[in-house]
Design a protein around this motif. Structure first.
Motif, PDB file in Angstrom:
ATOM      1  N   HIS A  50       0.939  -1.433  -0.064  1.00  0.00           N
ATOM      2  CA  HIS A  50      -0.027  -0.087   0.010  1.00  0.00           C
ATOM      3  C   HIS A  50       0.868   1.273  -0.095  1.00  0.00           C
ATOM      4  O   HIS A  50       0.560   2.239  -0.813  1.00  0.00           O
ATOM      5  CB  HIS A  50      -0.953  -0.009   1.347  1.00  0.00           C
ATOM      6  CG  HIS A  50      -2.038   0.932   1.294  1.00  0.00           C
ATOM      7  ND1 HIS A  50      -2.958   1.098   0.492  1.00  0.00           N
ATOM      8  CD2 HIS A  50      -2.007   2.285   2.143  1.00  0.00           C
ATOM      9  CE1 HIS A  50      -3.882   1.925   0.705  1.00  0.00           C
ATOM     10  NE2 HIS A  50      -3.048   2.644   1.758  1.00  0.00           N
ATOM     11  N   ARG A  53       2.614   1.719  -3.415  1.00  0.00           N
ATOM     12  CA  ARG A  53       1.792   2.082  -4.443  1.00  0.00           C
ATOM     13  C   ARG A  53       1.562   3.503  -4.487  1.00  0.00           C
ATOM     14  O   ARG A  53       1.447   4.158  -5.689  1.00  0.00           O
ATOM     15  CB  ARG A  53       0.529   1.307  -4.477  1.00  0.00           C
ATOM     16  CG  ARG A  53      -0.325   1.468  -5.590  1.00  0.00           C
ATOM     17  CD  ARG A  53      -1.626   0.481  -5.560  1.00  0.00           C
ATOM     18  NE  ARG A  53      -2.377   1.006  -6.841  1.00  0.00           N
ATOM     19  CZ  ARG A  53      -3.612   0.058  -7.004  1.00  0.00           C
ATOM     20  NH1 ARG A  53      -3.836  -0.865  -5.937  1.00  0.00           N
ATOM     21  NH2 ARG A  53      -4.288   0.415  -8.004  1.00  0.00           N
ATOM     22  N   TRP A  54       0.936   4.091  -3.093  1.00  0.00           N
ATOM     23  CA  TRP A  54       0.464   5.257  -2.913  1.00  0.00           C
ATOM     24  C   TRP A  54       1.345   6.344  -2.530  1.00  0.00           C
ATOM     25  O   TRP A  54       0.830   7.567  -2.593  1.00  0.00           O
ATOM     26  CB  TRP A  54      -0.781   5.347  -2.264  1.00  0.00           C
ATOM     27  CG  TRP A  54      -1.956   4.239  -2.941  1.00  0.00           C
ATOM     28  CD1 TRP A  54      -2.236   3.151  -2.235  1.00  0.00           C
ATOM     29  CD2 TRP A  54      -2.466   4.604  -4.043  1.00  0.00           C
ATOM     30  NE1 TRP A  54      -3.166   2.566  -2.984  1.00  0.00           N
ATOM     31  CE2 TRP A  54      -3.425   3.221  -4.146  1.00  0.00           C
ATOM     32  CE3 TRP A  54      -2.604   5.498  -4.867  1.00  0.00           C
ATOM     33  CZ2 TRP A  54      -4.213   3.018  -5.196  1.00  0.00           C
ATOM     34  CZ3 TRP A  54      -3.413   5.029  -6.178  1.00  0.00           C
ATOM     35  CH2 TRP A  54      -4.384   4.089  -6.216  1.00  0.00           C
ATOM     36  N   THR A  71       2.336  10.257  -7.487  1.00  0.00           N
ATOM     37  CA  THR A  71       2.340  10.079  -5.892  1.00  0.00           C
ATOM     38  C   THR A  71       2.257  11.166  -4.920  1.00  0.00           C
ATOM     39  O   THR A  71       1.756  10.917  -3.888  1.00  0.00           O
ATOM     40  CB  THR A  71       3.724   8.772  -5.518  1.00  0.00           C
ATOM     41  OG1 THR A  71       4.849   9.666  -6.156  1.00  0.00           O
ATOM     42  CG2 THR A  71       3.330   7.702  -6.409  1.00  0.00           C
ATOM     43  N   THR A  74      -1.293  11.391  -4.375  1.00  0.00           N
ATOM     44  CA  THR A  74      -1.941  10.588  -3.665  1.00  0.00           C
ATOM     45  C   THR A  74      -1.403  10.141  -2.197  1.00  0.00           C
ATOM     46  O   THR A  74      -2.204   9.883  -1.519  1.00  0.00           O
ATOM     47  CB  THR A  74      -1.696   9.129  -4.584  1.00  0.00           C
ATOM     48  OG1 THR A  74      -0.438   8.729  -4.473  1.00  0.00           O
ATOM     49  CG2 THR A  74      -2.323   9.230  -5.825  1.00  0.00           C
ATOM     50  N   VAL A  78      -3.109   9.401   2.258  1.00  0.00           N
ATOM     51  CA  VAL A  78      -2.376   8.093   2.998  1.00  0.00           C
ATOM     52  C   VAL A  78      -1.713   8.460   4.396  1.00  0.00           C
ATOM     53  O   VAL A  78      -0.786   9.304   4.194  1.00  0.00           O
ATOM     54  CB  VAL A  78      -1.471   7.339   2.228  1.00  0.00           C
ATOM     55  CG1 VAL A  78      -1.027   5.799   2.580  1.00  0.00           C
ATOM     56  CG2 VAL A  78      -2.160   6.924   0.857  1.00  0.00           C
TER      57      VAL A  78
END
Length: 236
Positions: A50, A53-54, A71, A74, A78
């Motif tokens: 996770h 990826r982000w 990124t 994103t 997160v």
């Protein structure tokens, strides 16, 4: 009773960002609440995937790949732990509403995303060879604090200082926010590129937010009357 038209004029972007961050965290593998990700080593692997990826990985971001360039946007949504999430959302809730009201929804949304992106990009450039993943809204929220300092320097902020036994004390915003910035700056001098708090992203975001507000509002009057009191802590 508040009508829907009055409620619709609230800080929609601020509350929306808080809602999205909380939803992503609760439904993702970091909260530990979603049984879809399993437990033990399986959960740890899902959490690592996770992040990769982000989150922002400086060495990959600066390689120029299209996926990595997204990124820094994103990663703003997160968070790595409950404490990380709740601390950031508290500061966004406290300072974001007034900043959004002053800027307007569209401008505030663009400001939040662009300054947050720049803060993470600045950190990545400063640690170009790092393979550590960077996540969190701290850079964007630091930008909100920087803008708040310029727009509402006289607002009264209730803060909790650990070295004063967490007594709630009220100070003008400019004192609290400058104190916070100095702490981030000093911490950034000794911080490395490994796991931990990305203080340099906080510094970059704060400066970007202050400069944004100064550039957009230097030709107009700032809020000179005492702004409504707000509450917060001395450290996000």
């Amino acid at each position: 009773m508040i009508g829907w038209r009055e409620a619709a004029r609230g800080p929609v972007v601020t509350y929306g960002a808080i809602g999205v961050c909380c939803l992503i965290f609760v439904l993702g593998p970091l909260s530990g609440l979603n049984p879809e990700y399993g437990t033990g080593d399986i959960l740890l692997a899902a959490q690592s995937a996770h992040f990769e990826r982000w989150g922002v990985i400086p060495s990959e971001l600066l390689s120029g790949s299209a996926a990595a360039l997204v990124t820094p946007a994103t990663a703003l949504f997160v968070h790595g732990s409950w404490l990380h999430l709740l601390g950031n959302m508290l500061f966004l809730y406290v300072f974001g509403a007034m900043a959004e009201e002053r800027m307007g929804r569209v401008r505030f949304a663009l400001f939040y995303l662009s300054c947050g992106y720049l803060a993470l990009l600045f950190y990545a450039v400063a640690h170009a060879t790092s393979d550590q993943t960077l996540v969190g809204a701290s850079g964007a929220i630091a930008a909100v604090l920087g803008a708040f300092l310029y727009l509402f320097p006289r607002a009264r902020v209730t803060s909790l200082f650990p070295f004063l036994f967490f007594l709630p004390l009220r100070f003008p915003a400019w004192i609290v926010l400058i104190f916070w910035f100095v702490l981030q700056w000093l911490a950034a001098q000794s911080a490395g590129s490994g796991p931990g708090v990305a203080y340099l992203a906080h510094v970059a975001g704060f400066c970007a937010g202050f400069l944004f507000a100064w550039g957009c509002y230097r030709r107009t009057d700032r809020v000179r009357v005492p702004a409504p009191a707000t509450e917060g802590e001395s450290q996000p």
